[in-house]
Design an enzyme around this catalytic site. Sequence first.
Site, PDB file in Angstrom:
ATOM      1  N   HIS A 344       0.798  -1.232   0.000  1.00  0.00           N
ATOM      2  CA  HIS A 344       0.000   0.000   0.000  1.00  0.00           C
ATOM      3  C   HIS A 344       0.828   1.278   0.000  1.00  0.00           C
ATOM      4  O   HIS A 344       0.260   2.362   0.057  1.00  0.00           O
ATOM      5  CB  HIS A 344      -0.941   0.030   1.205  1.00  0.00           C
ATOM      6  CG  HIS A 344      -2.115  -0.892   1.094  1.00  0.00           C
ATOM      7  ND1 HIS A 344      -3.261  -0.567   0.391  1.00  0.00           N
ATOM      8  CD2 HIS A 344      -2.327  -2.133   1.590  1.00  0.00           C
ATOM      9  CE1 HIS A 344      -4.115  -1.565   0.477  1.00  0.00           C
ATOM     10  NE2 HIS A 344      -3.575  -2.526   1.200  1.00  0.00           N
ATOM     11  N   LYS A 535      -7.774  14.664   3.677  1.00  0.00           N
ATOM     12  CA  LYS A 535      -6.975  13.439   3.756  1.00  0.00           C
ATOM     13  C   LYS A 535      -5.958  13.632   4.874  1.00  0.00           C
ATOM     14  O   LYS A 535      -5.852  14.722   5.439  1.00  0.00           O
ATOM     15  CB  LYS A 535      -6.266  13.165   2.433  1.00  0.00           C
ATOM     16  CG  LYS A 535      -5.501  14.363   1.868  1.00  0.00           C
ATOM     17  CD  LYS A 535      -4.907  14.078   0.488  1.00  0.00           C
ATOM     18  CE  LYS A 535      -5.974  14.139  -0.588  1.00  0.00           C
ATOM     19  NZ  LYS A 535      -6.096  12.913  -1.337  1.00  0.00           N
ATOM     20  N   ARG A 536      -5.206  12.579   5.217  1.00  0.00           N
ATOM     21  CA  ARG A 536      -4.200  12.731   6.251  1.00  0.00           C
ATOM     22  C   ARG A 536      -3.221  13.844   5.870  1.00  0.00           C
ATOM     23  O   ARG A 536      -2.895  14.016   4.698  1.00  0.00           O
ATOM     24  CB  ARG A 536      -3.441  11.425   6.477  1.00  0.00           C
ATOM     25  CG  ARG A 536      -4.250  10.340   7.150  1.00  0.00           C
ATOM     26  CD  ARG A 536      -4.752  10.698   8.534  1.00  0.00           C
ATOM     27  NE  ARG A 536      -3.706  10.661   9.519  1.00  0.00           N
ATOM     28  CZ  ARG A 536      -3.417   9.593  10.270  1.00  0.00           C
ATOM     29  NH1 ARG A 536      -4.109   8.478  10.125  1.00  0.00           N
ATOM     30  NH2 ARG A 536      -2.462   9.638  11.158  1.00  0.00           N
ATOM     31  N   LYS A 541       1.405  14.576   0.383  1.00  0.00           N
ATOM     32  CA  LYS A 541       0.069  14.909  -0.128  1.00  0.00           C
ATOM     33  C   LYS A 541      -0.036  16.391  -0.505  1.00  0.00           C
ATOM     34  O   LYS A 541      -1.001  16.816  -1.112  1.00  0.00           O
ATOM     35  CB  LYS A 541      -0.995  14.513   0.892  1.00  0.00           C
ATOM     36  CG  LYS A 541      -1.103  12.993   1.085  1.00  0.00           C
ATOM     37  CD  LYS A 541      -2.149  12.626   2.111  1.00  0.00           C
ATOM     38  CE  LYS A 541      -2.223  11.126   2.380  1.00  0.00           C
ATOM     39  NZ  LYS A 541      -2.792  10.343   1.277  1.00  0.00           N
ATOM     40  N   THR A 643      -8.354   6.688  -2.476  1.00  0.00           N
ATOM     41  CA  THR A 643      -9.755   6.308  -2.716  1.00  0.00           C
ATOM     42  C   THR A 643     -10.668   7.516  -2.557  1.00  0.00           C
ATOM     43  O   THR A 643     -11.784   7.519  -3.072  1.00  0.00           O
ATOM     44  CB  THR A 643     -10.214   5.187  -1.761  1.00  0.00           C
ATOM     45  OG1 THR A 643      -9.950   5.572  -0.410  1.00  0.00           O
ATOM     46  CG2 THR A 643      -9.504   3.886  -2.065  1.00  0.00           C
ATOM     47  N   LYS A 647     -14.234   8.735  -4.575  1.00  0.00           N
ATOM     48  CA  LYS A 647     -15.477   9.147  -3.912  1.00  0.00           C
ATOM     49  C   LYS A 647     -15.950  10.493  -4.454  1.00  0.00           C
ATOM     50  O   LYS A 647     -17.141  10.690  -4.714  1.00  0.00           O
ATOM     51  CB  LYS A 647     -15.260   9.208  -2.398  1.00  0.00           C
ATOM     52  CG  LYS A 647     -15.005   7.853  -1.767  1.00  0.00           C
ATOM     53  CD  LYS A 647     -14.391   7.957  -0.376  1.00  0.00           C
ATOM     54  CE  LYS A 647     -13.889   6.598   0.083  1.00  0.00           C
ATOM     55  NZ  LYS A 647     -13.055   6.673   1.295  1.00  0.00           N
TER      56      LYS A 647
END
Length: 817
Positions: A344, A535-536, A541, A643, A647
């Site tokens: 992952h 998100k985290r 990111k 993911t 969404k």
Amino acid sequence: MAKPLTDQEKRRQISIRGIVGVENVAELKKGFNRHLHFTLVKDRNVATPRDYFFALAHTVRDHLVGRWIRTQQYYYEKCPKLGLDMEELEEIEEDAGLGNGGLGRLAACFLDSMATLGLAAYGYGIRYEYGIFNQKIRDGWQIEEADDWLRHGNPWEKARPEFMLPVHFYGRVEHTEAGTKWVDTQVVLALPYDTPVPGYLNNTVNTMRLWSARAPNDFNLRDFNVGDYIQAVLDRNLAENISRVLYPNDNFFEGKELRLKQEYFVVAATLQDVIRRFKASKFGSSDSAGTAFDAFPDQVAIQLNDTHPALAIPELMRIFVDIEKLPWSKAWGITQKTFAYTNHTVLPEALERWPVELVEKLLPRHLQIIYEINQKHLDKIAALFPKDVDRLRRMSLIEEEGGKRINMAHLCIVGSHAVNGVAKIHSDIVKTQVFKDFSELEPDKFQNKTNGITPRRWLLLCNPGLAELIAEKIGEDYVKDLSQLTKLHHFVGDDVFLREISNVKQENKLKFSQFLEKEYKVKINPASMFDVQVKRIHEYKRQLLNCLHVVTMYNRIKKDPKKLFVPRTVIIGGKAAPGYHMAKLIIKLITSVAEVVNNDPMVGSKLKVIFLENYRVSLAEKVIPATDLSEQISTAGTEASGTGNMKFMLNGALTIGTMDGANVEMAEEAGEENLFIFGMRIEDVAALDKKGYNAKEYYEALPELKLAMDQIDKGFFSPKQPDLFKDLVNMLFYHDRFKVFADYEAYVKCQEKVSQLYMNPKAWNTMVLKNIAASGKFSSDRTIKEYARDIWNMEPSDLKISLSSEPSGGLYKANGK
């Protein structure tokens, strides 16, 4: 001849029948015998009074449940004063935050799909008493509070003490003529709690089994004299701490002894449970010695969700070799056929590498088994590549540099028959870079399984307005076959349908605006573009890139207040790992920028910035349906899949993103022209690494970037503490692995295209519809079908389990035929 009942006994029977709701005691006896059987009391002579009590209590409860439900329904229908609002009830339920970031949420989607597809599947994990922390924002900083999600109990779970199992730690290893024994261990009990996982319209209810740690009754007490009794009882907590709290690290490995205990605890309990179930089946017995487990890989498939359950490999070998007395080679063959491994992450700091010294202390027998696995593995490599010492070093399960460590990813690869990444681009990186030596050795072992999301939760439940609108056009079958969304392409030119989609989005935005105003006391313009990144919080990111764009928009408004500007509400949310200083500083910067922007009268409603506190699933269900623009802006080659991107796409948001993770496949499905793609590709990042990334070059060349960085550096957003962000500024200039400045110019220009399109509602909504129509691939049903077909050797079933109220016959087709 039965002894006649006394009047008192007759009255008691009548009373019981009246309360329980049965016509005769024979019905109770039937249920009682069934429950006694399920408690595994085969011999009535050894049943204890407690066994009888629980069997009777469960029987009575079963008879009450149906009447209980019907009574409450009657009250609800007949008495308006008792009427309840469904949304209010949903708010009462606690989020079971038992996973980190996307990994746990993905597992939940997979469980939903496995039940909906009729796959005989179980989800296993730990029942943490305290889940992922609750995030509070105080003066712009993240503060962690314990997530006491069980304080009111959990109505969905059922404790199963009859299946409690021992898990061993520490001790020593004895080699005897009868075989190897792991002795003098400390025992912790694993108590299972089962949660139902219902499929969609097929009556299937699968099981998620979560383990809770319990100390044995005699825990340590025998080792203490009377004077130490209190300490002995207190020490029980050491055992029960195993399931006390979730480590809140996402994409970062923390080598703590308690974490290793947790990882072994869940696999040891789970494998005992799996083997018990296998032995109870018709496949688990054999007349010939040593053949009982021949059918094991045909009946059992175990998917390792990243490296956290990697110890399952040596644990299954220990069971086969030490307990079941299988020869090593046979045990290893069965083990490899049973396990498959999903990777992952490609971030090196996230890959688990456990110190040999710690494993030897906690699990001495497992270390021996890992060494044996490694020796046989290296012998094979040496035979294929003689004299290639460097290859042996790279492929070893044991890393020597900086202290001996076990590379858990290597253990997973060697011990599995299949290895997969979670998006095409990620799986390619896994094969060609991260595990290149292994894929060259066994290319057929490596696969791709692009992630997916369940449309039941991420459309029907959270966005019923859009779900109903789609159903009116193409029918309801898309809920179990999301590929049918391609039928929506027929309506791209339908202006009425486009307006209806826009209306649903506007209703969701209005509802979310009201929520934001209530929770954050900021007046939101519901007609503004909702620009969302949730998100985290992590450097890769690149929430910092988003923040720099916010500062740039702010500066542009200030420079020319009369210029036409598309109003935006920028929403950023996510949790930072408690020990991740830079991530916490990023949150502080975002909240500090928000403080300035939101209170500047010259900006007004043109730009608002919100940091969503305590981002979690229940909040995601509110914000995702209300989003116009989805930010998926990680540096190319760093996000395994994502993911959240799926969404947002399914719920009618357009994506601004890099060619990273599943964004690549989203662009393939919808057409790259229907996403806002910007920035470096993987090859560009590699070229920049080769050349050497110099952040100062971009800073000097781009005036708007220079202005934004100078404002952050000199305290414009932190006037009381001008040096507050010096660590962050220093990182961006000298230690930025994720190259924020390199993509800044392309990102800002792409955002200008976003604003331009948003000014044309018809063009925007047309692109929205094209994205929804192209999102069918990203159903977790499709993902699970691929796992079942390519890895687990299973077939989904369209059979529907009949209920007792339906015609007998056991199973019938889901379509009713």
